[in-house]
Design a protein around this motif. Structure first.
Motif, PDB file in Angstrom:
ATOM      1  N   LYS A  85      36.029 -17.986 -53.106  1.00 53.80           N
ATOM      2  CA  LYS A  85      35.177 -17.985 -54.292  1.00 53.80           C
ATOM      3  C   LYS A  85      33.965 -17.100 -54.024  1.00 53.80           C
ATOM      4  CE  LYS A  85      36.584 -22.544 -55.750  1.00 53.80           C
ATOM      5  NZ  LYS A  85      36.194 -23.883 -56.144  1.00 53.80           N
ATOM      6  N   GLN A  86      33.766 -16.120 -54.929  1.00 57.21           N
ATOM      7  CA  GLN A  86      32.636 -15.201 -54.818  1.00 57.21           C
ATOM      8  C   GLN A  86      32.085 -14.911 -56.202  1.00 57.21           C
ATOM      9  OE1 GLN A  86      34.690 -11.921 -52.716  1.00 57.21           O
ATOM     10  NE2 GLN A  86      32.928 -11.927 -51.352  1.00 57.21           N
ATOM     11  N   GLY A  87      30.777 -14.951 -56.327  1.00 57.27           N
ATOM     12  CA  GLY A  87      30.119 -14.499 -57.541  1.00 57.27           C
ATOM     13  C   GLY A  87      29.763 -13.027 -57.385  1.00 57.27           C
TER      14      GLY A  87
ATOM     15  N   GLY B 222      31.126 -15.080 -49.132  1.00 51.24           N
ATOM     16  CA  GLY B 222      31.802 -15.956 -50.082  1.00 51.24           C
ATOM     17  C   GLY B 222      32.140 -17.294 -49.455  1.00 51.24           C
ATOM     18  N   ASP B 223      32.637 -18.199 -50.280  1.00 51.88           N
ATOM     19  CA  ASP B 223      33.065 -19.517 -49.833  1.00 51.88           C
ATOM     20  C   ASP B 223      34.578 -19.536 -49.748  1.00 51.88           C
ATOM     21  OD1 ASP B 223      30.403 -20.149 -50.011  1.00 51.88           O
ATOM     22  OD2 ASP B 223      30.596 -21.334 -51.848  1.00 51.88           O
ATOM     23  N   ILE B 224      35.097 -20.160 -48.702  1.00 51.37           N
ATOM     24  CA  ILE B 224      36.538 -20.329 -48.544  1.00 51.37           C
ATOM     25  C   ILE B 224      36.848 -21.803 -48.713  1.00 51.37           C
ATOM     26  CG2 ILE B 224      38.504 -20.082 -46.990  1.00 51.37           C
ATOM     27  CD1 ILE B 224      36.998 -17.803 -45.627  1.00 51.37           C
ATOM     28  N   GLU B 225      37.694 -22.118 -49.675  1.00 50.42           N
ATOM     29  CA  GLU B 225      38.094 -23.498 -49.940  1.00 50.42           C
ATOM     30  C   GLU B 225      39.485 -23.712 -49.358  1.00 50.42           C
ATOM     31  OE1 GLU B 225      37.664 -26.130 -53.808  1.00 50.42           O
ATOM     32  OE2 GLU B 225      39.355 -24.749 -53.947  1.00 50.42           O
ATOM     33  N   ILE B 226      39.609 -24.727 -48.508  1.00 53.82           N
ATOM     34  CA  ILE B 226      40.883 -25.043 -47.862  1.00 53.82           C
ATOM     35  C   ILE B 226      41.366 -26.377 -48.388  1.00 53.82           C
ATOM     36  CG2 ILE B 226      41.991 -25.556 -45.664  1.00 53.82           C
ATOM     37  CD1 ILE B 226      39.961 -23.661 -44.380  1.00 53.82           C
ATOM     38  N   ILE B 227      42.556 -26.375 -48.971  1.00 52.23           N
ATOM     39  CA  ILE B 227      43.173 -27.595 -49.489  1.00 52.23           C
ATOM     40  C   ILE B 227      44.284 -27.976 -48.523  1.00 52.23           C
ATOM     41  CG2 ILE B 227      44.395 -28.631 -51.424  1.00 52.23           C
ATOM     42  CD1 ILE B 227      43.025 -26.422 -53.163  1.00 52.23           C
ATOM     43  N   SER B 228      44.204 -29.210 -48.018  1.00 49.51           N
ATOM     44  CA  SER B 228      45.182 -29.648 -47.026  1.00 49.51           C
ATOM     45  C   SER B 228      45.673 -31.053 -47.361  1.00 49.51           C
ATOM     46  CB  SER B 228      44.561 -29.636 -45.625  1.00 49.51           C
ATOM     47  OG  SER B 228      43.591 -30.651 -45.505  1.00 49.51           O
TER      48      SER B 228
ATOM     49  N   LEU C 229      34.307 -23.834 -46.575  1.00 54.23           N
ATOM     50  CA  LEU C 229      33.558 -23.075 -45.584  1.00 54.23           C
ATOM     51  C   LEU C 229      32.579 -22.210 -46.361  1.00 54.23           C
ATOM     52  CD1 LEU C 229      36.575 -21.889 -43.392  1.00 54.23           C
ATOM     53  CD2 LEU C 229      35.445 -24.094 -43.385  1.00 54.23           C
ATOM     54  N   LYS C 230      31.304 -22.510 -46.293  1.00 53.55           N
ATOM     55  CA  LYS C 230      30.299 -21.858 -47.138  1.00 53.55           C
ATOM     56  C   LYS C 230      29.692 -20.639 -46.464  1.00 53.55           C
ATOM     57  CE  LYS C 230      29.041 -25.733 -49.968  1.00 53.55           C
ATOM     58  NZ  LYS C 230      29.355 -25.228 -51.271  1.00 53.55           N
ATOM     59  N   ARG C 231      29.364 -19.625 -47.297  1.00 55.73           N
ATOM     60  CA  ARG C 231      28.670 -18.404 -46.891  1.00 55.73           C
ATOM     61  C   ARG C 231      29.339 -17.722 -45.697  1.00 55.73           C
ATOM     62  NH1 ARG C 231      24.793 -22.110 -47.422  1.00 55.73           N
ATOM     63  NH2 ARG C 231      24.258 -22.071 -45.227  1.00 55.73           N
ATOM     64  N   ILE C 232      30.593 -17.373 -45.864  1.00 55.08           N
ATOM     65  CA  ILE C 232      31.349 -16.697 -44.811  1.00 55.08           C
ATOM     66  C   ILE C 232      31.280 -15.198 -45.054  1.00 55.08           C
ATOM     67  CG2 ILE C 232      33.607 -16.472 -43.715  1.00 55.08           C
ATOM     68  CD1 ILE C 232      32.225 -19.219 -43.382  1.00 55.08           C
ATOM     69  N   HIS C 233      30.919 -14.449 -44.021  1.00 52.21           N
ATOM     70  CA  HIS C 233      30.852 -12.993 -44.110  1.00 52.21           C
ATOM     71  C   HIS C 233      32.273 -12.432 -44.088  1.00 52.21           C
ATOM     72  CE1 HIS C 233      28.578  -9.319 -43.990  1.00 52.21           C
ATOM     73  NE2 HIS C 233      29.311  -8.861 -42.987  1.00 52.21           N
ATOM     74  N   ASN C 234      32.574 -11.491 -44.980  1.00 53.64           N
ATOM     75  CA  ASN C 234      33.922 -10.915 -45.159  1.00 53.64           C
ATOM     76  C   ASN C 234      34.978 -12.010 -45.345  1.00 53.64           C
ATOM     77  OD1 ASN C 234      33.013  -8.243 -44.903  1.00 53.64           O
ATOM     78  ND2 ASN C 234      33.127  -8.378 -42.681  1.00 53.64           N
TER      79      ASN C 234
END
Length: 170
Positions: free
Chosen positions: A111-113, A122-128, A138-143
């Motif tokens: 997710k990126q604005g 951006g944020d990476i959302e992991i559904i498990s 995972l918030k504010r991940i570079h690249n």
């Protein structure tokens, strides 16, 4: 640098360890080399990627509170191995660790604005299918797209090694 003999936390210039509360004596505190973390349990798990929350240049910065205490900004550190995703939160006083087995991950979303796209964050959302925490962000991940692809490849390899397959109802 000096480290606490009980927990291994950095205690340079402190009277008490901020992690375990150990009273620091200048004679007792020992110098310790780079703290190592044993990830390899049976020689099959290897570290693939290590990254942390992007703090816009404020990583490892300390703020003076009341002119006496140094407080560091809480930070998330992530490690992707061939078997799991390790999430560590290093706060001012505490440290938390959570593991997500890669074969349990069902979906990965980024997710990126507009502002985040420009800053390549951006944020990476992991559904498990993990019972304790089925959705991890995972918030504010570079690249984040590069991290997502590395994580996706690791998940596919882990599922293949574990002989895990699934099918969706159409």
């Amino acid at each position: 640098m000096k480290f606490c003999p009980d927990c291994g936390n950095n205690i340079e210039g402190m009277k008490f360890c901020n992690e375990c509360g150990y009273k620091v004596n200048s004679d007792v505190a020992v110098k310790k080399q780079e703290p190592t973390q044993k990830v390899d349990t049976n020689n099959s798990e290897q570290e693939l990627l290590k990254f942390s929350t992007y703090m816009f240049g404020l990583e490892n910065q300390k703020a003076k509170v009341g002119g006496k205490f140094d407080l560091s900004i809480p930070q998330f550190n992530y490690t992707v191995t061939t078997e799991r995703l390790i999430i560590e939160k290093q706060g001012v006083v505490s440290k938390n660790r959570d593991d997500v087995e890669l074969y349990k991950i069902k979906d990965i979303n980024v997710k990126q604005g507009l502002k985040e796209k420009m800053m390549k964050v951006g944020d990476i959302e992991i559904i498990s299918i993990d019972k304790s925490d089925p959705v991890v962000t995972l918030k504010r991940i570079h690249n984040p797209l590069d991290v997502k692809e590395t994580l996706r490849s690791a998940v596919r390899e882990s599922k293949k090694d574990m002989k895990v397959s699934y099918r969706e109802d159409l």
